[in-house]
Design an enzyme around this catalytic site. Structure first.
Site, PDB file in Angstrom:
ATOM      1  N   GLU A  62       2.974  -5.697   8.707  1.00  0.00           N
ATOM      2  CA  GLU A  62       3.336  -4.310   8.406  1.00  0.00           C
ATOM      3  C   GLU A  62       4.446  -3.822   9.333  1.00  0.00           C
ATOM      4  O   GLU A  62       5.367  -3.117   8.903  1.00  0.00           O
ATOM      5  CB  GLU A  62       2.111  -3.396   8.527  1.00  0.00           C
ATOM      6  CG  GLU A  62       2.422  -1.957   8.163  1.00  0.00           C
ATOM      7  CD  GLU A  62       1.261  -1.019   8.366  1.00  0.00           C
ATOM      8  OE1 GLU A  62       1.510   0.162   8.669  1.00  0.00           O
ATOM      9  OE2 GLU A  62       0.099  -1.450   8.227  1.00  0.00           O
ATOM     10  N   CYS A 108       0.849  -1.195   0.000  1.00  0.00           N
ATOM     11  CA  CYS A 108       0.000   0.000   0.000  1.00  0.00           C
ATOM     12  C   CYS A 108       0.881   1.240   0.000  1.00  0.00           C
ATOM     13  O   CYS A 108       1.818   1.345   0.802  1.00  0.00           O
ATOM     14  CB  CYS A 108      -0.896  -0.007   1.229  1.00  0.00           C
ATOM     15  SG  CYS A 108      -1.856   1.518   1.410  1.00  0.00           S
ATOM     16  N   SER A 158     -10.151  -5.179   4.433  1.00  0.00           N
ATOM     17  CA  SER A 158      -9.812  -6.295   3.550  1.00  0.00           C
ATOM     18  C   SER A 158     -11.015  -7.176   3.224  1.00  0.00           C
ATOM     19  O   SER A 158     -10.870  -8.194   2.539  1.00  0.00           O
ATOM     20  CB  SER A 158      -8.724  -7.167   4.199  1.00  0.00           C
ATOM     21  OG  SER A 158      -7.565  -6.417   4.458  1.00  0.00           O
ATOM     22  N   SER A 210      -6.714  -9.622  10.949  1.00  0.00           N
ATOM     23  CA  SER A 210      -6.773  -8.280  10.352  1.00  0.00           C
ATOM     24  C   SER A 210      -6.756  -7.243  11.470  1.00  0.00           C
ATOM     25  O   SER A 210      -7.709  -7.129  12.244  1.00  0.00           O
ATOM     26  CB  SER A 210      -8.049  -8.132   9.516  1.00  0.00           C
ATOM     27  OG  SER A 210      -8.300  -6.775   9.211  1.00  0.00           O
ATOM     28  N   SER A 211      -5.678  -6.468  11.532  1.00  0.00           N
ATOM     29  CA  SER A 211      -5.546  -5.470  12.592  1.00  0.00           C
ATOM     30  C   SER A 211      -6.678  -4.451  12.538  1.00  0.00           C
ATOM     31  O   SER A 211      -7.297  -4.135  13.561  1.00  0.00           O
ATOM     32  CB  SER A 211      -4.190  -4.753  12.471  1.00  0.00           C
ATOM     33  OG  SER A 211      -4.095  -3.697  13.398  1.00  0.00           O
ATOM     34  N   ASN A 212      -6.978  -3.920  11.361  1.00  0.00           N
ATOM     35  CA  ASN A 212      -7.998  -2.873  11.296  1.00  0.00           C
ATOM     36  C   ASN A 212      -9.374  -3.408  11.653  1.00  0.00           C
ATOM     37  O   ASN A 212     -10.200  -2.693  12.233  1.00  0.00           O
ATOM     38  CB  ASN A 212      -7.981  -2.178   9.926  1.00  0.00           C
ATOM     39  CG  ASN A 212      -8.589  -3.018   8.833  1.00  0.00           C
ATOM     40  OD1 ASN A 212      -9.791  -3.003   8.627  1.00  0.00           O
ATOM     41  ND2 ASN A 212      -7.760  -3.756   8.108  1.00  0.00           N
TER      42      ASN A 212
END
Length: 325
Positions: A139, A108, A281, A236-238
C-alpha cells in the site's frame, strides 16, 4: 477390567471479538476475482496477492487465478489482469495500457481516497507530503507511486517525525497508510503537529474504519484474557497491529497464527480465558478452525464481545456489476 474414566478437559472461555475478519475492501477484492473467473473464465491474472492471506490466495488459485508479482510475468492476453486491494503505483496501469491488457482494479476505495488526497488535494497545491506508514508495504509503495520520486516523505516512527525537516513547514500535509496502529499514528501526528502547527490533516481519517474497529475490539477483550490469538498472515499489516494492540493493553500472551495447525498448544496450557480475533484479510472459516482446535483440548464456551456494527459495502467495477446481479 474397569477402564479409567477419561481425564476431564479443563474449562476455557473464549471471548470472540466482533468485528473481526473480512472488511468491505477485502470482500470486494475477492469478489472481483471470483466474478472475473465466472464471466471470462480462467486464467485470470492477479498482480500481487489479492489480499494478504494464503488460504484465500490458494482458494482462488484452485479456481483458475494466476498470481504474479510483475506485469512482465503475464503473457500477451485478452484475459483480465487484476490489481490487488492494496493499490498500485501509477506506472503499473500505465504499463498495462501500453500492452493493451484488460485491467480490473480491486484497489480498496479507502486506499484510493488516500491516493486522491496525495495527488489532488496536496500535490496540485504544491504541498510537501508526509506519509505515515511502513516501508516496503504494497500500500505504501502504491501511494508513494502516485507522485514523482521524492514528492512524498515516508515516516515510520516517532524518531522519524522528530528528525524530519521539510522544505517549507507552512506548505506541509500528512496522510497515512490505512492499516496502521491508531495509537502509534496518533503519537506520530502529535509530534508533527507540535513541530509544524500549520501541517494539514486529512479531511477524514485515513486509517480505515475496519482497522479502527478491530483494534477497539482487541483493546476491550485483550485486557480481560490470559491470551489472545489473532488469525492472520505474517505479512498482513492490520493483523500484526492487532497482535501489538493486545500486548499493549496487558495481555500476557498475544500470538499471530495463519490457522490452527500453526498453534503451539503448550503455550496455552493453563489458559482459562482466551481472546480470538482475525485480521481484515482472514476468512471466518479459519477462525472456526481455531475454535474447533481449542474445543478438542478444552471444555469451551464462547462469548461474543461486540464493540461496533459494520454495514459498509463498496461498488464493483462496472464491467462486473451485471455478473454480480
Amino acid at each position: 477390567m474397569i477402564e479409567a474414566a477419561p481425564t476431564p478437559r479443563p474449562p476455557l472461555e473464549i471471548l470472540l471479538c466482533a468485528p473481526r475478519g473480512f472488511c468491505a475492501g477485502v470482500d470486494r477484492a475477492i469478489q472481483i476475482v471470483e466474478l472475473a473467473l465466472e464471466r471470462y473464465g480462467p486464467p485470470v491474472y492477479v498482480r500481487h496477492e489479492i489480499v494478504h492471506n494464503r488460504y484465500v490466495v490458494d482458494s482462488l488459485k484452485a479456481k483458475g487465478a494466476v498470481f504474479v508479482e510483475e506485469l512482465d510475468e503475464i503473457p500477451d492476453t485478452d484475459q483480465p489482469v487484476i490489481f490487488s486491494a492494496h493499490g498500485v503505483a501509477k506506472a503499473v496501469p500505465e504499463a498495462a495500457r501500453a500492452r493493451n491488457l484488460f485491467q480490473l482494479d480491486a484497489t480498496c476505495p479507502l486506499v484510493t481516497k488516500v491516493h486522491r488526497e496525495a495527488e489532488v488535494l496536496h500535490r496540485k497545491k504544491n504541498r510537501e507530503i508526509v506519509l505515515i506508514g511502513h516501508a516496503g508495504h504494497p500500500e505504501v509503495i502504491g501511494t508513494m507511486g502516485q507522485l514523482p520520486a521524492g514528492a512524498v516523505h515516508l515516516i515510520e516512527t516517532e524518531a522519524d517525525a522528530r528528525a524530519f525537516t521539510p522544505g517549507d513547514p507552512d506548505k506541509l500535509a500528512w496522510i497515512t497508510q490505512t492499516t496502521l496502529s491508531v495509537d502509534d499514528t496518533a503519537a506520530i501526528v502529535r509530534i508533527l503537529t507540535e513541530r509544524f502547527p500549520n501541517i494539514l490533516a486529512p479531511h477524514k481519517d485515513d486509517i480505515c474504519y475496519a482497522t479502527t474497529n478491530r483494534q477497539e475490539a482487541v483493546k476491550r477483550v485483550g485486557a480481560e484474557v490470559d491470551a489472545m490469538i489473532v488469525v492472520g498472515a505474517p505479512n498482513s499489516s492490520n493483523s500484526q497491529r492487532l497482535r501489538e494492540v493486545a500486548e499493549r493493553v496487558g495481555c500476557p500472551l498475544s500470538v499471530l497464527v495463519q490457522r490452527a495447525a500453526d498453534i503451539d498448544w503448550q503455550r496455552f496450557e493453563g489458559t482459562r480465558r482466551l481472546g480470538i480475533t482475525a485480521g481484515a484479510s482472514a476468512p471466518e472459516v479459519l477462525v472456526e478452525e481455531v475454535i474447533d482446535g481449542f474445543a478438542e483440548r478444552f471444555d469451551v464456551t464462547v462469548r461474543l464481545v461486540t464493540t461496533a456494527a459494520e454495514d459498509m459495502t463498496f461498488a464493483l467495477p462496472r464491467q462486473l456489476r451485471d455478473a454480480a446481479e
